[in-house]
Design an enzyme around this catalytic site. Sequence first.
Site, PDB file in Angstrom:
ATOM      1  N   HIS A 189      35.418 -10.332  -4.450  1.00  0.00           N
ATOM      2  CA  HIS A 189      35.568 -10.449  -5.905  1.00  0.00           C
ATOM      3  C   HIS A 189      34.895  -9.272  -6.602  1.00  0.00           C
ATOM      4  O   HIS A 189      35.475  -8.653  -7.505  1.00  0.00           O
ATOM      5  CB  HIS A 189      34.948 -11.771  -6.378  1.00  0.00           C
ATOM      6  N   HIS A 199      36.216  -5.939  -9.472  1.00  0.00           N
ATOM      7  CA  HIS A 199      35.545  -5.280 -10.599  1.00  0.00           C
ATOM      8  C   HIS A 199      35.337  -3.771 -10.450  1.00  0.00           C
ATOM      9  O   HIS A 199      35.416  -3.031 -11.437  1.00  0.00           O
ATOM     10  CB  HIS A 199      34.181  -5.925 -10.843  1.00  0.00           C
ATOM     11  N   GLU A 214      35.956 -10.689 -16.858  1.00  0.00           N
ATOM     12  CA  GLU A 214      36.434 -11.597 -15.813  1.00  0.00           C
ATOM     13  C   GLU A 214      37.912 -11.973 -15.977  1.00  0.00           C
ATOM     14  O   GLU A 214      38.662 -11.967 -15.005  1.00  0.00           O
ATOM     15  CB  GLU A 214      35.574 -12.871 -15.771  1.00  0.00           C
ATOM     16  N   SER A 235      41.191 -10.796  -8.425  1.00  0.00           N
ATOM     17  CA  SER A 235      40.761 -11.163  -7.074  1.00  0.00           C
ATOM     18  C   SER A 235      41.284 -12.542  -6.690  1.00  0.00           C
ATOM     19  O   SER A 235      40.918 -13.082  -5.653  1.00  0.00           O
ATOM     20  CB  SER A 235      39.231 -11.124  -6.974  1.00  0.00           C
TER      21      SER A 235
END
Length: 266
Positions: A122, A127, A167, A186
């Site tokens: 993730h 990111h 997010e 993700s």
Amino acid sequence: MSKNTQYVSRQSDENGVIHWSDEENAVWRDLVARQLEIIEGRACDQFMHGLELLDLPADRIPQLAEVNEVLERETGWQVAEVPALINFDEFFRLLANKRFPVATFIRTREEFDYLQEPDIFHEIFGHCPLLTNPAFAHFTHTYGKLGYAASKQDRVYLARLYWFTVEFGLLRQNGDLRIYGGGILSSPGETIYALESDKPERHKMDPVEALRTPYRIDIMQPVYYVLENLDALFEISDMDIMALVEQARSLGLHEPKFPPKEKMAS
């Protein structure tokens, strides 16, 4: 951010190298292969460019030094090895110092499709590609500095802004809807759901509205906020965000678009 977890992060050795097992590397390989196929045509151009810059290995988990070399060159950021879960103080402190926390564990095959806790897949795949982008990097740095100085009550509001941007953010690109939020990028299910389902609401990004919107971490999102372009994060960074927090507090929270967790039947 600090809660119980079943995962234990792997520690790097004296040379900064983490020794992953063959199975952990295989989980990374399979996650990357699946997600690369799904994000094609759905992730924003800046994310795909960041992936090219990072040139993440497809067959093994990258070492943090490999990621740092690219991030440092592009935006002055680094990733920081952290335990599976850290508290808000440490989270904001790291971001304020341009260090993105990466929990050094990877999900098991039993939780291959969805994991509530942020694992290395993730954090690195979701990111780090956009941390090569100046607008995203600047916004994340600004957010960290504000959060580190904020009260516990204000941090709850700031968490919502982070949720609906870093997010779970969407944006418009060449007339189409695209994804930039790492929580979506993700997740194979949410990557498709966020753009193609008629269930969620999609609103033009208004920071005060985002600050007022409750969310849950364990469901597909019922609401997304859409930027006109990624550079709009520069504009949000230049706003008096703490004044917007006060405005959001005075207006009150919106009614949740989801049932309370304890009332959901299994």
